[in-house]
Design an enzyme around this catalytic site. Structure first.
Site, PDB file in Angstrom:
ATOM      1  N   ASP A  40       1.015  -1.158   0.009  1.00  0.00           N
ATOM      2  CA  ASP A  40      -0.108  -0.077   0.434  1.00  0.00           C
ATOM      3  C   ASP A  40       0.964   1.236  -0.332  1.00  0.00           C
ATOM      4  OD1 ASP A  40      -1.912  -2.055   0.170  1.00  0.00           O
ATOM      5  OD2 ASP A  40      -2.336  -1.960   2.033  1.00  0.00           O
ATOM      6  N   GLY A  83      -5.016  -1.064  -2.182  1.00  0.00           N
ATOM      7  CA  GLY A  83      -3.826  -0.443  -1.197  1.00  0.00           C
ATOM      8  C   GLY A  83      -4.525   0.600  -0.197  1.00  0.00           C
TER       9      GLY A  83
END
Length: 268
Positions: A40, A83
């Site tokens: 992420d 993410g």
């Protein structure tokens, strides 16, 4: 167990959850040292995390492959990218893969603005579009924005409708164009790491070894520019690094006529 086994320092590799738990162990009296490992790229105190480049490469290739079907069938295709609550993956892969629309958690999207962009493309004889959507993307003025921003598996413990599905349905209803969607899911988390990630993790690992040798504990080894640096864990744990409003990647996307979900003014 740490005292019984004469552990001087526990080394923890991971993302925000790992950093927070390492901080809890430190507060309980155990010396720790951490490294930022997450796809992420949302760990504070470091320019980049290892795992991010590999995942971005996978998402970029997926967008590349979607161009074939989108162009041959004259469709809009929505691709959901991981993410967590940050848009780094969707933004990086969206730019690299040539997505026409990129929707991020940091910029709640205006559906009318997105539809207008897609319709304008059609008026210019661009008969297909690729929409890269971060899993945390939320519509503007949505009363349930906080809930929608949670990853699917964290909302009431249930699997919710994929963000890509919702966005595809909204666009199809509003624009009257044929839309398909796909969610890469955990495909982004596996496979062979890129050379960039291998080099990055080796650099961070060797720096961690030096710090351990010198007795430097309770820090995270991060990247600042070209340097590996020791960042106090207190400055990392509990903080999330999101895409700032004036980040160069956002400006780059805007300059190649990528729709970012709403009108954005960049300050000099």
């Amino acid at each position: 167990n740490a005292r019984k086994n004469h552990i001087d320092c526990l080394v923890c590799l991971g993302g925000n959850g790992t950093q927070k738990n390492a901080m809890r162990l430190h507060e309980a009296g155990l010396d720790v040292l951490t490294l930022p490992k997450t796809i992420d790229n949302d760990v504070a105190g470091t320019d980049i995390t290892f795992g991010f480049d590999s995942s971005m490469a996978i998402a970029t290739e997926a967008i590349d492959r979607l161009h074939t079907t989108a162009s041959s069938h004259h469709r809009a295709i929505v691709c959901e990218i991981m993410g967590h609550k940050a848009g780094w993956l969707a933004l990086g892969a969206g730019i690299a893969g040539g997505a026409d629309v990129i929707l991020l958690p940091e910029i709640p999207y205006d559906l009318e603005h997105v539809v207008a962009h897609l319709v304008e493309r059609r008026h210019h004889n661009k008969r297909f579009s690729i929409i890269a959507v971060a899993e945390g993307a939320v519509p503007k003025n949505d009363k349930n924005r906080a809930e929608r921003a949670q990853p699917q598996e964290e909302v009431e413990g249930l699997i919710q409708e994929p963000v890509a599905s919702r966005v595809a349905r909204e666009i199809q209803q509003a624009a009257g164009i044929e839309v398909r969607y796909t969610s890469l899911g955990h495909v982004q988390r596996g496979g062979s790491p890129t050379a960039t990630d291998r080099l990055l993790s080796t650099r961070l690992g060797t720096k961690a070894g030096e710090l351990l040798h010198d007795g430097v504990y309770n820090v995270m080894v991060g990247i600042n520019g070209n340097d590996c640096v020791a960042v106090p864990l207190a400055e990392v744990a509990g903080h999330t690094k999101v895409v700032p409003p004036n980040h160069p990647w956002l400006k780059t996307a805007a300059l190649v006529d990528t729709c970012l979900g709403d009108k954005i003014e960049f300050k000099e």
